[in-house]
Design a protein around this motif. Structure first.
Motif, PDB file in Angstrom:
ATOM      1  N   LYS A  41      10.617   2.597  -2.917  1.00  0.00           N
ATOM      2  CA  LYS A  41      11.191   3.945  -2.946  1.00  0.00           C
ATOM      3  C   LYS A  41      10.115   4.942  -2.566  1.00  0.00           C
ATOM      4  CE  LYS A  41      14.671   2.976  -6.404  1.00  0.00           C
ATOM      5  NZ  LYS A  41      15.182   3.302  -7.739  1.00  0.00           N
ATOM      6  N   GLY A  42      10.546   6.028  -1.959  1.00  0.00           N
ATOM      7  CA  GLY A  42       9.579   7.023  -1.538  1.00  0.00           C
ATOM      8  C   GLY A  42      10.188   8.397  -1.442  1.00  0.00           C
ATOM      9  N   ILE A  97       6.159   9.381   2.248  1.00  0.00           N
ATOM     10  CA  ILE A  97       5.212   8.794   1.304  1.00  0.00           C
ATOM     11  C   ILE A  97       5.955   7.691   0.558  1.00  0.00           C
ATOM     12  CG2 ILE A  97       3.749   9.183  -0.716  1.00  0.00           C
ATOM     13  CD1 ILE A  97       3.645  12.167   0.120  1.00  0.00           C
ATOM     14  N   ARG A  98       5.489   6.448   0.717  1.00  0.00           N
ATOM     15  CA  ARG A  98       6.100   5.312   0.025  1.00  0.00           C
ATOM     16  C   ARG A  98       5.207   4.100   0.114  1.00  0.00           C
ATOM     17  NH1 ARG A  98      11.339   4.797   0.927  1.00  0.00           N
ATOM     18  NH2 ARG A  98      11.398   6.783   1.994  1.00  0.00           N
ATOM     19  N   ASN A 105       0.826  -1.200   0.000  1.00  0.00           N
ATOM     20  CA  ASN A 105       0.000   0.000   0.000  1.00  0.00           C
ATOM     21  C   ASN A 105       0.860   1.249   0.000  1.00  0.00           C
ATOM     22  OD1 ASN A 105      -2.517  -1.421   0.257  1.00  0.00           O
ATOM     23  ND2 ASN A 105      -1.954  -1.815   2.373  1.00  0.00           N
ATOM     24  N   LEU A 106       0.424   2.259  -0.741  1.00  0.00           N
ATOM     25  CA  LEU A 106       1.070   3.563  -0.715  1.00  0.00           C
ATOM     26  C   LEU A 106       0.505   4.304   0.486  1.00  0.00           C
ATOM     27  CD1 LEU A 106       2.996   5.498  -2.190  1.00  0.00           C
ATOM     28  CD2 LEU A 106       1.012   6.351  -3.449  1.00  0.00           C
ATOM     29  N   GLU A 107       1.395   4.751   1.387  1.00  0.00           N
ATOM     30  CA  GLU A 107       0.957   5.331   2.657  1.00  0.00           C
ATOM     31  C   GLU A 107       1.668   6.644   2.957  1.00  0.00           C
ATOM     32  OE1 GLU A 107       1.686   2.514   5.788  1.00  0.00           O
ATOM     33  OE2 GLU A 107       0.489   0.945   4.839  1.00  0.00           O
ATOM     34  N   LEU A 108       1.009   7.463   3.765  1.00  0.00           N
ATOM     35  CA  LEU A 108       1.621   8.642   4.358  1.00  0.00           C
ATOM     36  C   LEU A 108       1.814   8.330   5.836  1.00  0.00           C
ATOM     37  CD1 LEU A 108       2.576  11.596   4.402  1.00  0.00           C
ATOM     38  CD2 LEU A 108       0.171  12.259   4.734  1.00  0.00           C
TER      39      LEU A 108
END
Length: 78
Positions: free
Chosen positions: A53-54, A41-42, A24-27
């Motif tokens: 990578k983020g 963010i990654r 999942n792409l998360e903050l």
């Protein structure tokens, strides 16, 4: 060979999107190497043991990003 590094997710702010295979792409607020936490963010695996990578942002940078996103017109995002 890369040096070992440590990280700690201090706070999960939210999921931006769901990816393949449980990633999942998360903050998040993340402390890297014991340093003060920054916004991050990654993509993360479901167990948060692997990451993609983020981008890492400090408080001023996240404020600037927030202002830019607030000004973004809906048709510009298409």
């Amino acid at each position: 060979m890369a040096d070992d590094f440590s990280f700690e997710i201090i706070k999960n702010i939210g999921q931006i999107s769901e990816g393949k295979g449980g990633w999942n792409l998360e903050l998040n607020l993340v402390s890297w190497g014991g340093r003060p936490a920054k916004f991050d963010i990654r993509s993360w695996s479901s167990d948060h043991q692997k990451m993609g990578k983020g981008v890492t942002l400090n408080k001023d940078e996240i404020k600037s990003l927030k202002a830019l996103l607030a000004e973004l017109k809906e048709d510009e995002a298409d």
